[in-house]
Design a protein around this motif. Structure first.
Motif, PDB file in Angstrom:
ATOM      1  N   VAL A   1       0.831  -1.196   0.000  1.00  0.00           N
ATOM      2  CA  VAL A   1       0.000   0.000   0.000  1.00  0.00           C
ATOM      3  C   VAL A   1       0.868   1.251   0.000  1.00  0.00           C
ATOM      4  O   VAL A   1       0.607   2.215  -0.720  1.00  0.00           O
ATOM      5  N   GLU A   2       1.919   1.242   0.797  1.00  0.00           N
ATOM      6  CA  GLU A   2       2.775   2.421   0.916  1.00  0.00           C
ATOM      7  C   GLU A   2       3.548   2.709  -0.366  1.00  0.00           C
ATOM      8  O   GLU A   2       3.747   3.880  -0.719  1.00  0.00           O
ATOM      9  N   ASP A   3       3.994   1.672  -1.086  1.00  0.00           N
ATOM     10  CA  ASP A   3       4.767   1.934  -2.306  1.00  0.00           C
ATOM     11  C   ASP A   3       3.885   2.074  -3.550  1.00  0.00           C
ATOM     12  O   ASP A   3       4.385   2.287  -4.653  1.00  0.00           O
ATOM     13  N   GLY A   4       2.571   1.948  -3.363  1.00  0.00           N
ATOM     14  CA  GLY A   4       1.653   2.166  -4.475  1.00  0.00           C
ATOM     15  C   GLY A   4       1.427   0.976  -5.373  1.00  0.00           C
ATOM     16  O   GLY A   4       0.678   1.076  -6.354  1.00  0.00           O
ATOM     17  N   SER A   5       2.038  -0.167  -5.057  1.00  0.00           N
ATOM     18  CA  SER A   5       1.836  -1.344  -5.904  1.00  0.00           C
ATOM     19  C   SER A   5       0.509  -2.036  -5.619  1.00  0.00           C
ATOM     20  O   SER A   5       0.095  -2.922  -6.370  1.00  0.00           O
ATOM     21  N   LEU A   6      -0.161  -1.619  -4.527  1.00  0.00           N
ATOM     22  CA  LEU A   6      -1.471  -2.156  -4.181  1.00  0.00           C
ATOM     23  C   LEU A   6      -2.413  -1.009  -3.863  1.00  0.00           C
ATOM     24  O   LEU A   6      -2.093  -0.136  -3.051  1.00  0.00           O
ATOM     25  N   ARG A   7      -3.577  -1.019  -4.500  1.00  0.00           N
ATOM     26  CA  ARG A   7      -4.641  -0.063  -4.208  1.00  0.00           C
ATOM     27  C   ARG A   7      -5.824  -0.826  -3.654  1.00  0.00           C
ATOM     28  O   ARG A   7      -6.295  -1.767  -4.277  1.00  0.00           O
ATOM     29  N   ILE A   8      -6.278  -0.441  -2.468  1.00  0.00           N
ATOM     30  CA  ILE A   8      -7.385  -1.140  -1.830  1.00  0.00           C
ATOM     31  C   ILE A   8      -8.669  -0.320  -1.936  1.00  0.00           C
ATOM     32  O   ILE A   8      -8.648   0.844  -2.328  1.00  0.00           O
ATOM     33  N   SER A   9      -9.764  -0.936  -1.570  1.00  0.00           N
ATOM     34  CA  SER A   9     -11.079  -0.331  -1.729  1.00  0.00           C
ATOM     35  C   SER A   9     -11.218   0.948  -0.907  1.00  0.00           C
ATOM     36  O   SER A   9     -10.525   1.157   0.086  1.00  0.00           O
ATOM     37  N   SER A  10     -12.168   1.808  -1.312  1.00  0.00           N
ATOM     38  CA  SER A  10     -12.383   3.087  -0.639  1.00  0.00           C
ATOM     39  C   SER A  10     -13.114   2.898   0.681  1.00  0.00           C
ATOM     40  O   SER A  10     -13.712   1.856   0.954  1.00  0.00           O
ATOM     41  N   ARG A  11     -13.103   3.931   1.503  1.00  0.00           N
ATOM     42  CA  ARG A  11     -13.689   3.861   2.839  1.00  0.00           C
ATOM     43  C   ARG A  11     -15.202   3.685   2.828  1.00  0.00           C
ATOM     44  O   ARG A  11     -15.773   3.269   3.828  1.00  0.00           O
ATOM     45  N   ILE A  12     -15.850   4.016   1.733  1.00  0.00           N
ATOM     46  CA  ILE A  12     -17.299   3.850   1.681  1.00  0.00           C
ATOM     47  C   ILE A  12     -17.692   2.377   1.604  1.00  0.00           C
ATOM     48  O   ILE A  12     -18.810   2.003   1.943  1.00  0.00           O
ATOM     49  N   SER A  13     -16.781   1.517   1.218  1.00  0.00           N
ATOM     50  CA  SER A  13     -17.117   0.118   0.959  1.00  0.00           C
ATOM     51  C   SER A  13     -16.909  -0.747   2.196  1.00  0.00           C
ATOM     52  O   SER A  13     -16.034  -0.498   3.032  1.00  0.00           O
TER      53      SER A  13
END
Length: 314
Positions: free
Chosen positions: A279-291
């Protein structure tokens, strides 16, 4: 059989301070009375977006309501509820999708601002979005094909030819964090998701199927992993267009992955350090807080993950 556990915290779309007062929906002339009252708060949706107000540097936003206007009587309107069990202020939805947006960028949809709204506004916009979406796609009778008409203050549609009544539908879907014996979390990227996007698995419940059975079936279908110890964690409405997302966690019996190619593009097991680094290096994007997906990931992680909201689908 699914077991229960502590509920997920901060489910953005499960909040709400409206009392729906469903007993009022059958009152003759209810909408006319409310539209005659300048104290009624009207939420106008234009192409599914509402007028919102930013509060300076504060992350919270609020909905902008207005008094009834003459034009509301020529649109689809629905009674949403009151802000108190007895009396209080009435809230009405007015759909104006055919009108040009007069407020420019001030209008936003539920996906964009749902997690930043207060409890009352979150409930109003979630309900309004789901109801508007259902009416938009159910304008004809499924029995005879005749145009249907809104009734009961906007909460059903009636066919004037065969007198059949049609109610807003909600499609149950399961969404689950799958964890292995080493406490690693399984994330996957569906076909069509953004290149770095991954999330927990999800799928619709089939006819004749329990929620726990749907969890096991969907996980096995999509990644080939059998699961057990299916445990309920929480649920929230997801009106895009008409779902209820029911969240679970489940324990993987094996870790070998066999991907359903037409559904899943990639899948991977993460321990907490791997997920944090990705997550920190940008290689993983996780779902938004609304979900609810984000809350399931954070439930496993043990704390909130401080990363800007992103959109997974391309």
């Amino acid at each position: 059989m699914a077991t229960a556990a502590a509920s997920l915290p901060s489910l953005a779309l499960s909040r709400g301070g409206l009392d729906r007062r469903s007993e009022l929906r059958t009152e003759p002339g209810l909408l006319e009375q409310l539209l005659d009252d300048p104290g009624t708060r009207v939420l106008e949706l234009v192409d599914g977006r509402a007028d919102v107000e930013e509060h300076g540097d504060d992350a919270e936003v609020s909905l902008r309501y207005r008094s009834p206007e003459a034009g509301d009587r020529g649109r689809f309107v629905a009674y949403l509820g009151h802000d108190a069990p007895a009396g209080g202020t009435a809230y009405v939805l007015s759909v104006a999708d055919d009108r040009a947006n007069p407020d420019g960028d001030r209008r936003s949809g539920l996906r964009a601002v749902g997690a930043r709204l207060g409890d009352l506004d979150a409930g109003v916009l979630t309900t309004a979005t789901g109801l508007a979406n259902w009416h938009r796609s159910h304008t004809f009778c499924p029995r005879c094909g005749s145009p249907t008409q809104p009734a009961r203050a906007g909460w059903i549609r009636v066919c004037p030819v065969d007198a059949s009544e049609h109610y807003p539908r909600t499609d149950p879907a399961v969404i689950m964090s799958v964890v292995d014996a080493d406490d690693r979390l399984l994330l996957a990227r569906g076909v069509g998701f953004a290149a770095q996007g991954m999330s927990v698995l999800a799928g619709f419940v089939e006819p004749g199927e329990s929620l726990a059975a749907a969890v096991a079936r969907e996980v096995y279908e999509e990644v080939g992993v059998p699961v057990e110890d299916v445990t309920y964690l929480g649920d929230q409405p997801w009106p895009f267009p008409s779902s209820l997302m029911v969240g679970f966690t489940a324990r993987a019996v094996s870790t070998e992955l066999r991907l359903q190619e037409d559904e899943i593009e990639a899948a991977r097991w993460f321990d907490r350090e791997q997920l944090r680094a990705a997550v920190e290096d940008g290689s993983l994007r996780i779902s938004s807080r609304i979900s609810i997906a984000r809350r399931l990931i954070e439930h496993w992680y043990g704390e909130e993950i401080d990363v800007p909201d992103t959109t997974l689908r391309g």
